[in-house]
Design a protein around this motif. Structure first.
Motif, short mmCIF file in Angstrom:
data_model
loop_
_atom_site.label_atom_id
_atom_site.label_comp_id
_atom_site.label_asym_id
_atom_site.label_seq_id
_atom_site.Cartn_x
_atom_site.Cartn_y
_atom_site.Cartn_z
N ILE A 1 39.61 27.73 27.46
CA ILE A 1 38.72 26.69 26.96
C ILE A 1 38.64 26.76 25.44
O ILE A 1 38.63 25.76 24.74
N TYR B 1 43.20 29.42 36.22
CA TYR B 1 42.46 29.68 34.99
C TYR B 1 42.91 28.76 33.89
O TYR B 1 44.02 28.23 33.90
N LYS B 2 42.03 28.56 32.94
CA LYS B 2 42.33 27.67 31.82
C LYS B 2 41.61 28.19 30.60
O LYS B 2 40.44 28.54 30.66
N GLY C 1 34.51 33.95 45.28
CA GLY C 1 33.14 33.68 44.87
C GLY C 1 32.48 34.87 44.21
O GLY C 1 33.03 35.97 44.20
N LYS D 1 32.16 26.95 44.29
CA LYS D 1 32.18 28.30 44.81
C LYS D 1 33.04 29.26 44.01
O LYS D 1 32.58 30.28 43.55
N ASP D 2 34.30 28.88 43.81
CA ASP D 2 35.20 29.91 43.32
C ASP D 2 35.58 29.78 41.85
O ASP D 2 36.31 30.59 41.33
N ALA E 1 30.12 35.01 31.30
CA ALA E 1 29.50 34.43 32.50
C ALA E 1 29.88 35.17 33.78
O ALA E 1 29.14 36.00 34.27
N ALA E 2 31.05 34.85 34.29
CA ALA E 2 31.38 35.32 35.63
C ALA E 2 31.91 36.74 35.68
O ALA E 2 31.65 37.48 36.62
N PHE F 1 37.57 31.43 28.84
CA PHE F 1 38.42 30.89 29.92
C PHE F 1 37.55 30.44 31.08
O PHE F 1 36.50 31.02 31.34
N SER F 2 38.03 29.42 31.77
CA SER F 2 37.51 29.14 33.11
C SER F 2 38.45 29.81 34.09
O SER F 2 39.66 29.80 33.88
N HIS F 3 37.93 30.33 35.16
CA HIS F 3 38.83 30.97 36.11
C HIS F 3 38.22 31.08 37.48
O HIS F 3 37.00 31.09 37.63
N SER F 4 39.08 31.20 38.51
CA SER F 4 38.58 31.41 39.86
C SER F 4 38.10 32.84 39.99
O SER F 4 38.63 33.74 39.35
N ASN F 5 37.13 33.04 40.83
CA ASN F 5 36.62 34.38 41.06
C ASN F 5 37.09 34.88 42.41
O ASN F 5 36.49 34.61 43.43
#
Lengths: 232, 238
Positions: free
Chosen positions: B193, B190-191, B219, A178-179, B114-115, B198-202
């Motif tokens: 890559i 977040y990280k 989300g 999800k997040d 992406a996000a 980066f990967s991260h929470s939304n």
């Protein structure tokens, strides 16, 4: 502090293409003790239990202390400091011109046993660590009471968990799809298969713990130590 | 640096002198006193022993009503973070300078494929549903998790590209340590890559004018009804 010679290794969650390079750095030989932490808050009263802002620590912060400057009855002055949040741990290291270690740095040093810089392939190494995870209340023991590893560092395993600078880079929060947009490597069924070293269940547990932490948590079993870059 | 401090002080003074309403808040405070009452009615803020008879002090939970001036900030306010940030307009600020506005904050990076575009769209969708009269009490703050690449110049370009040029949009570049700290306050993960990825929470977070977290939306492309409701409530108060 002692010198840690940098190198390249494959961390738990990576594949061969995701090797991690660690530069040379210095690391504290022991986790920070109650004694050293007391000295710190004498100089930084904003981190006293009665002064700390809720933004920076939850209600478990130094919860077993008798007062702002007094340890609890059963706490040894030489035991590792625990019940501290990430914000305070980070500031402790900053204050001394150091910093918290990254996960990659911490795990790099934690691969070592007494004789080898990377003992992860040894069955005994994993059994030793998992043995500790089953032992209760090791946080009451004094620093230096576990083994000295290849780098002359004590207590990486067997005493307390430790904060890392980027603990919040472990992307396994509640509902992983999800997040977070890309975190399949550590979670769900597919994740465990993607984990490079299935033997290293102990490391898996450490990553899972980090993934579940929030920076203001102050856990009884979680302490920290600092590192320093060489060029400083 | 000195100039900056002066400006900060002035802006605090101005904001303090402007306020005329006071909000009241009940605080529970623990008071300690001597069981023998050696020094009549003397109380202590911390546990310990009485100076006269050496007996241990006794704690007393007292409902103490303390007045929090609007200029003061509560224990949970993000304005306690003291790190410095560059805005896309080339200013250097502390978060506290955003005090007085309802804040809608999100962490992104501009090279994100992406996000983030969807997060930015989410932010714009939210903004589009807020009436003009409420917008002036609002700031939409986009904080970069990539302080190396997202310079003020780059952020400014990003604002232009995405037609986010009005006053309510604020883009921030921090230090690596300041960003990590801020993310931890928001519980954003977040990280890095690769150098540009980066990967991260939304997560989109809503703060009230005192910097207290009121609402978080997690989300991508999720129903933003609750977020908008929270924002409307906050911005209509002022």
């Amino acid at each position: 502090m002692v010198l840690i010679k940098g190198g390249t290794y494959t961390p738990l969650y990576g594949s061969d293409s995701l090797k991690v390079s660690v530069q040379d750095f210095k690391m504290d030989v022991y986790p920070v003790s109650n004694k050293l932490f007391l000295e710190f808050i004498k100089k930084k009263p904003k981190w006293k239990r009665s002064n700390i802002k809720k933004l920076f620590a939850d209600k478990n912060y130094l919860i077993n202390w008798k007062s702002d400057m007094e340890l609890g009855d059963n706490q040894s002055i030489n035991a590792p400091i625990t019940n501290v949040s990430w914000f305070v741990a980070k500031d402790y290291c900053d204050y001394l011109g150091k910093r918290l270690p990254t996960i990659d740095e911490w795990e790099y040093v934690a691969m070592a046993n007494e004789d080898l810089p990377d003992a992860r392939q040894l069955k005994t190494y994993n059994e030793q660590i998992l043995g500790w995870y089953e032992k209760p209340k090791t946080f009451n023991n004094d620093i230096g009471s576990t083994f000295k590893n290849y780098w002359d560092i004590y207590d990486m395993h067997g005493l307390v968990w430790e904060w890392s600078l980027d603990f919040n880079s472990v992307l396994i929060s509640g509902e992983s799809r999800k997040d977070v947009d890309d975190d399949s490597k550590l979670f769900c069924g597919s994740a465990a298969i993607g984990v490079t070293d299935l033997m290293n269940y102990a490391a898996f547990m450490r990553y899972a713990l980090r993934g579940s932490l929030n920076a203001k948590y102050a856990l009884k079993t979680l302490g920290f130590r600092c590192v320093k870059d060489l060029n400083q | 640096m000195k100039n900056l401090k002066l400006i900060l002080m002035l802006s605090v003074l101005i904001s303090v002198s402007c306020k005329n309403e006071k909000s009241t808040r009940a605080f529970t405070e623990v008071i300690y006193y001597c069981p023998m009452n050696c020094e009549v009615d003397k109380t202590y803020k911390e546990p310990g022993s009485c100076l006269m008879c050496k007996m241990d002090l006794i704690a007393n939970q007292q409902e103490k009503s303390r007045h929090l001036n609007e200029g003061e900030i509560s224990d949970e306010s993000i304005f306690h973070l003291t790190s410095l940030w560059n805005t896309h307009q080339g200013e250097i600020i502390q978060l506290e300078e955003l005090k007085g506005k309802t804040l809608v904050m999100v962490m992104i990076y501009t090279t994100c494929k992406a996000a983030c575009p969807r997060l930015v769209t989410d932010m714009r969708n939210i903004e589009a549903q807020i009436p003009k009269s409420n917008i002036e009490n609002l700031r939409f703050v986009l904080v970069s998790i990539d302080p190396t690449n997202d310079t003020p110049k780059r952020l400014k370009e990003f604002a232009l590209e995405n037609k986010m040029e009005e006053e309510q949009w604020v883009f921030l570049q921090g230090t690596e340590s300041g960003v990590r700290e801020f993310a931890n306050v928001l519980a954003v993960k977040y990280k890095q890559i690769s150098p540009l990825d980066f990967s991260h929470s939304n997560i989109i977070s809503v703060f009230n004018i005192s910097g207290e977290l009121i609402h978080q939306q997690e989300g991508l492309g999720v129903d933003n009804k609750e977020t908008i409701h929270a924002i409307l409530e906050l911005t209509s108060e002022n």
